[in-house]
Every structure is written in structure tokens, then in C-alpha cells.
Design an enzyme around this catalytic site. Sequence first.
Site, mmCIF file in Angstrom:
data_model
loop_
_atom_site.group_PDB
_atom_site.id
_atom_site.type_symbol
_atom_site.label_atom_id
_atom_site.label_comp_id
_atom_site.label_asym_id
_atom_site.label_seq_id
_atom_site.Cartn_x
_atom_site.Cartn_y
_atom_site.Cartn_z
ATOM 1 C CE1 TYR A 55 5.984 15.275 -1.036
ATOM 2 C CE2 TYR A 55 6.566 15.966 1.066
ATOM 3 C CZ TYR A 55 6.797 15.195 -0.024
ATOM 4 O OH TYR A 55 7.721 14.319 -0.064
ATOM 5 C CB SER A 200 7.655 4.885 1.458
ATOM 6 O OG SER A 200 7.509 6.302 0.946
ATOM 7 N N PRO A 201 8.899 3.626 4.693
ATOM 8 C CG PRO A 201 9.436 4.073 6.940
ATOM 9 C CD PRO A 201 9.059 4.746 5.688
ATOM 10 N N GLY A 205 1.946 2.357 3.160
ATOM 11 C CA GLY A 205 0.888 1.693 3.853
ATOM 12 C C GLY A 205 0.306 0.397 3.338
#
Length: 284
Positions: A55, A200-201, A205
Site C-alpha cells: 500500500y 472488503s465486506p 464500495g
Amino acid sequence: MTDANPWILDIPPLQGLGLMRLTDDGWGDEDRDPGVLIRTAIEAGVTLLDTAEMYGNEATVGRALGSHRDEVTLCSKFGVYWGESGRFDDWSVKADPQTVRSAIDGTLERLGVDYLDVYYLHHRSEDTPIEDTVTAMAELKSAGKIRHLGLSNITVDDIRRAHAVHPIAVVQQQWSLAHREAELFLPTLAELGIALVAHSPLGHGNLTGTHDTPLDVALAGVALNRGVTPGQVALAWVHHRGSHSGATVVPLPGTTSISHLRKNVEAAHLILNDSDIELLDAAL
């Protein structure tokens, strides 16, 4: 440092905070100041912080963490490296023992800490046997540089092979209403006593209830009935499924917004009823 598995023997964190998009641009912004974001998360019970060498923001995370190191479960990942083109699809995996040993020192220096609570292999390698990678990671634990070993973007077979070399504390995989492949891992994780961090639940987005699909219509309908947002319903679904999975599951929504963080925390306390779950599952 203790050898006790924080995912099993202690109370798991309410949920995690994914910091993939955290940058230095937010300092001084009332909704995006990195330091305020992390303090707000800790005060709300969100004590698992997740970043990665890939990242490029470990130094920012370390600065934002400040004096709160002992209040959080700090996690980072190694093994995925960008190519020179700068394209999103230009990356490769390096998981050889030499990379393991060199990567941790860079991560600790950038974060400004002495050790990590969890260190993940970010992605399985086609070139280096996972046994070799895990053996080198276990050396880092013996040296006091990490407390626990984690794996991400791997297979069930990888988990079993790795766990036979050294106990794996946590596996990180994507899990949401839109991506349910992680459910295939749950029986093995429950059997071996390994926790799942569900990244990423919110479907990156995309689970907003604003699209003309059966799932979005269902999300919007449940959200309207409950007086919450579709995104909160999507996150509450992962919390619900995780609590009924037989494994320890910690959802990991990512945000750089303090207001979004607060909504995510509210979603952790949203109890979906049987009709909500049936409606969402039927929409799939």
C-alpha cells in the site's frame, strides 16, 4: 509478548479497520485526519489495524498510530510488489525466505514499532513452496519481530500445508454478499482454530443499494425498513454470517473517513432478523 492466540483466547476486536487508502492528504481534515481516525476507531472498539507494504503507507499509519501502539492489534503484509509500469494489474509475488527476512525490517522501520501482532503473506506464490515461506516467517516470530503468522489470498490446501509447518493464527480473504468464496474456507478454519479476517465486506464500495440488480433492490429494501444505509446492511450481514459460521470472524471494512467509520461501527450492532437474511440470500 505472549504466544497466546489473540483471535481465540481473548475477545476478538469488534471489527477491523482497513487502511489501504490512508494517505498523508487528510492531516488537518475534520473527517479524514489519520490520527483522529485511528483514535476514534480505538475508542469505538475497532482495535485491529490492517495495512501492507504494497500500500505504500506504512509510515503514515505509524505516524497516525502514535502513542497508541499497545492498544491495537497491528497487522501488515509482505510479498506483493508493483511493477515499473504503474498499472494496477502490474504486480508480482516474492515469498522466498530472503524476501521474508528483509521485508519485515523495512515494515517495522516505516511503522516505527518493534514488532507486529500479525504478519501476513499477502498472496500465494507459484514459485516458492509455502512451507519455505512459513518457515522463514516462524523465524521472525522466534526473533520477536512478529507475534503471529497470517496468510492472505491463498487456498485451503495452502492453509493446511502452512499450518503443518507452524500454527497459522489468521487468514484474510474477501467476504461479502457479492463475494462468498471465503465460505469454502470456514470449515477448515474452524477445525484448525484459525480466525478469518473478512476484507472488503462492502464489496469494494459497490453494495450501495443504488443499482438495478436484485441484490441492490433487496439491500435498499432492508435498509429502508431498518432506517439504516444499504452499506450498513451489507456489513451487518457479514457480522451475522460470521457469528454463525463456527469460526472466529472479524469483518475488515476499509475507510479513511471518520463519519464512515462511525457508520461501520453502528453496523456491527445492527441485528438482522431471519426475514432480512432470507430476503438478502434470495436476492443472490
